[in-house]
Scaffold this motif. Sequence first.
Motif, PDB file in Angstrom:
ATOM      1  N   ILE A 119       0.824  -1.203   0.000  1.00 45.82           N
ATOM      2  CA  ILE A 119       0.000   0.000   0.000  1.00 45.82           C
ATOM      3  C   ILE A 119       0.866   1.264   0.000  1.00 45.82           C
ATOM      4  O   ILE A 119       0.442   2.316  -0.456  1.00 45.82           O
ATOM      5  CB  ILE A 119      -0.986  -0.009   1.178  1.00 45.82           C
ATOM      6  CG1 ILE A 119      -2.060   1.038   0.977  1.00 45.82           C
ATOM      7  CG2 ILE A 119      -0.270   0.168   2.499  1.00 45.82           C
ATOM      8  CD1 ILE A 119      -3.228   0.904   1.923  1.00 45.82           C
ATOM      9  N   ALA A 120       2.098   1.141   0.487  1.00 48.25           N
ATOM     10  CA  ALA A 120       3.023   2.265   0.530  1.00 48.25           C
ATOM     11  C   ALA A 120       4.455   1.730   0.531  1.00 48.25           C
ATOM     12  O   ALA A 120       4.689   0.566   0.818  1.00 48.25           O
ATOM     13  CB  ALA A 120       2.776   3.114   1.767  1.00 48.25           C
ATOM     14  N   LYS A 125      -2.442  13.442  10.604  1.00 47.31           N
ATOM     15  CA  LYS A 125      -1.347  12.836  11.361  1.00 47.31           C
ATOM     16  C   LYS A 125      -0.400  12.303  10.293  1.00 47.31           C
ATOM     17  O   LYS A 125      -0.829  11.671   9.328  1.00 47.31           O
ATOM     18  CB  LYS A 125      -1.889  11.692  12.236  1.00 47.31           C
ATOM     19  CG  LYS A 125      -0.830  10.944  12.986  1.00 47.31           C
ATOM     20  CD  LYS A 125      -0.340  11.774  14.142  1.00 47.31           C
ATOM     21  CE  LYS A 125       0.625  10.952  14.986  1.00 47.31           C
ATOM     22  NZ  LYS A 125       1.363  11.782  15.891  1.00 47.31           N
ATOM     23  N   TYR A 126       0.882  12.576  10.428  1.00 42.13           N
ATOM     24  CA  TYR A 126       1.877  12.063   9.486  1.00 42.13           C
ATOM     25  C   TYR A 126       2.544  10.844  10.089  1.00 42.13           C
ATOM     26  O   TYR A 126       2.904  10.847  11.264  1.00 42.13           O
ATOM     27  CB  TYR A 126       2.935  13.122   9.169  1.00 42.13           C
ATOM     28  CG  TYR A 126       2.393  14.303   8.405  1.00 42.13           C
ATOM     29  CD1 TYR A 126       2.015  14.192   7.071  1.00 42.13           C
ATOM     30  CD2 TYR A 126       2.266  15.549   9.009  1.00 42.13           C
ATOM     31  CE1 TYR A 126       1.525  15.277   6.361  1.00 42.13           C
ATOM     32  CE2 TYR A 126       1.780  16.643   8.307  1.00 42.13           C
ATOM     33  CZ  TYR A 126       1.415  16.504   6.993  1.00 42.13           C
ATOM     34  OH  TYR A 126       0.929  17.579   6.288  1.00 42.13           O
ATOM     35  N   PHE A 169       5.950   8.603   3.355  1.00 39.99           N
ATOM     36  CA  PHE A 169       5.094   9.009   4.460  1.00 39.99           C
ATOM     37  C   PHE A 169       3.637   8.905   4.037  1.00 39.99           C
ATOM     38  O   PHE A 169       3.313   9.070   2.866  1.00 39.99           O
ATOM     39  CB  PHE A 169       5.395  10.462   4.857  1.00 39.99           C
ATOM     40  CG  PHE A 169       6.828  10.676   5.239  1.00 39.99           C
ATOM     41  CD1 PHE A 169       7.225  10.536   6.567  1.00 39.99           C
ATOM     42  CD2 PHE A 169       7.780  10.992   4.286  1.00 39.99           C
ATOM     43  CE1 PHE A 169       8.563  10.712   6.914  1.00 39.99           C
ATOM     44  CE2 PHE A 169       9.115  11.171   4.633  1.00 39.99           C
ATOM     45  CZ  PHE A 169       9.498  11.030   5.958  1.00 39.99           C
ATOM     46  N   LEU A 170       2.788   8.633   4.992  1.00 42.60           N
ATOM     47  CA  LEU A 170       1.352   8.699   4.773  1.00 42.60           C
ATOM     48  C   LEU A 170       0.807   9.865   5.573  1.00 42.60           C
ATOM     49  O   LEU A 170       1.278  10.145   6.673  1.00 42.60           O
ATOM     50  CB  LEU A 170       0.655   7.418   5.238  1.00 42.60           C
ATOM     51  CG  LEU A 170       1.043   6.122   4.550  1.00 42.60           C
ATOM     52  CD1 LEU A 170       0.275   4.959   5.174  1.00 42.60           C
ATOM     53  CD2 LEU A 170       0.797   6.181   3.057  1.00 42.60           C
ATOM     54  N   ALA A 178      -3.091   9.221   2.019  1.00 45.15           N
ATOM     55  CA  ALA A 178      -2.316   9.275   0.774  1.00 45.15           C
ATOM     56  C   ALA A 178      -0.841   9.112   1.108  1.00 45.15           C
ATOM     57  O   ALA A 178      -0.424   9.282   2.252  1.00 45.15           O
ATOM     58  CB  ALA A 178      -2.542  10.586   0.031  1.00 45.15           C
ATOM     59  N   GLU A 179      -0.061   8.784   0.091  1.00 51.38           N
ATOM     60  CA  GLU A 179       1.379   8.569   0.257  1.00 51.38           C
ATOM     61  C   GLU A 179       2.149   9.737  -0.355  1.00 51.38           C
ATOM     62  O   GLU A 179       1.896  10.127  -1.493  1.00 51.38           O
ATOM     63  CB  GLU A 179       1.787   7.262  -0.413  1.00 51.38           C
ATOM     64  CG  GLU A 179       3.264   6.937  -0.255  1.00 51.38           C
ATOM     65  CD  GLU A 179       3.661   5.628  -0.914  1.00 51.38           C
ATOM     66  OE1 GLU A 179       4.838   5.253  -0.781  1.00 51.38           O
ATOM     67  OE2 GLU A 179       2.816   4.986  -1.563  1.00 51.38           O
ATOM     68  N   TRP A 180       3.109  10.217   0.413  1.00 51.51           N
ATOM     69  CA  TRP A 180       3.938  11.343  -0.017  1.00 51.51           C
ATOM     70  C   TRP A 180       5.408  11.021   0.220  1.00 51.51           C
ATOM     71  O   TRP A 180       5.757  10.335   1.179  1.00 51.51           O
ATOM     72  CB  TRP A 180       3.566  12.605   0.771  1.00 51.51           C
ATOM     73  CG  TRP A 180       2.277  13.208   0.277  1.00 51.51           C
ATOM     74  CD1 TRP A 180       1.022  12.696   0.429  1.00 51.51           C
ATOM     75  CD2 TRP A 180       2.136  14.398  -0.473  1.00 51.51           C
ATOM     76  NE1 TRP A 180       0.112  13.493  -0.178  1.00 51.51           N
ATOM     77  CE2 TRP A 180       0.759  14.557  -0.746  1.00 51.51           C
ATOM     78  CE3 TRP A 180       3.026  15.354  -0.946  1.00 51.51           C
ATOM     79  CZ2 TRP A 180       0.264  15.633  -1.468  1.00 51.51           C
ATOM     80  CZ3 TRP A 180       2.522  16.427  -1.660  1.00 51.51           C
ATOM     81  CH2 TRP A 180       1.160  16.561  -1.923  1.00 51.51           C
TER      82      TRP A 180
END
Length: 122
Positions: free
Chosen positions: A6-7, A104-105, A12-13, A69-71
């Motif tokens: 998923i990541a 929240k990161y 980071f999500l 989301a993924e960053w």
Amino acid sequence: MAQEPIATKGNFLHIYDFRVQAGEEARFIELFEKFDYSDDNPMHKSSAQVKDGVLCRDTEDPQRFFLIAEWADIEEHAKIRKILANEIKPEFIKYIEGGKFVPKYVEVVSSTPDEILQKAAG
């Protein structure tokens, strides 16, 4: 077809956890999608966004939602988020209880390596 994490480890999500005003859930989703899929959404213009976000709804509490989301760079996300909050002010925000829309990161510290996933698909 091989599974996909998923990541990716090292990214980071952002996880938004919020409630929508009772009876306004459908309107919230409608306005969220209208903004999210528009050219006005600066998140989609950032190269730091790895995977586009998904809006999720709690199966036990229809007023509770999550946006994930993924960053690659959470500082970039935070910078754009401030522009959204202070300048663009999307209409869907008014349906969020308390008006608080802050994530929240979390750092992705483990994701299954591709060779393991390929072997499992074998």
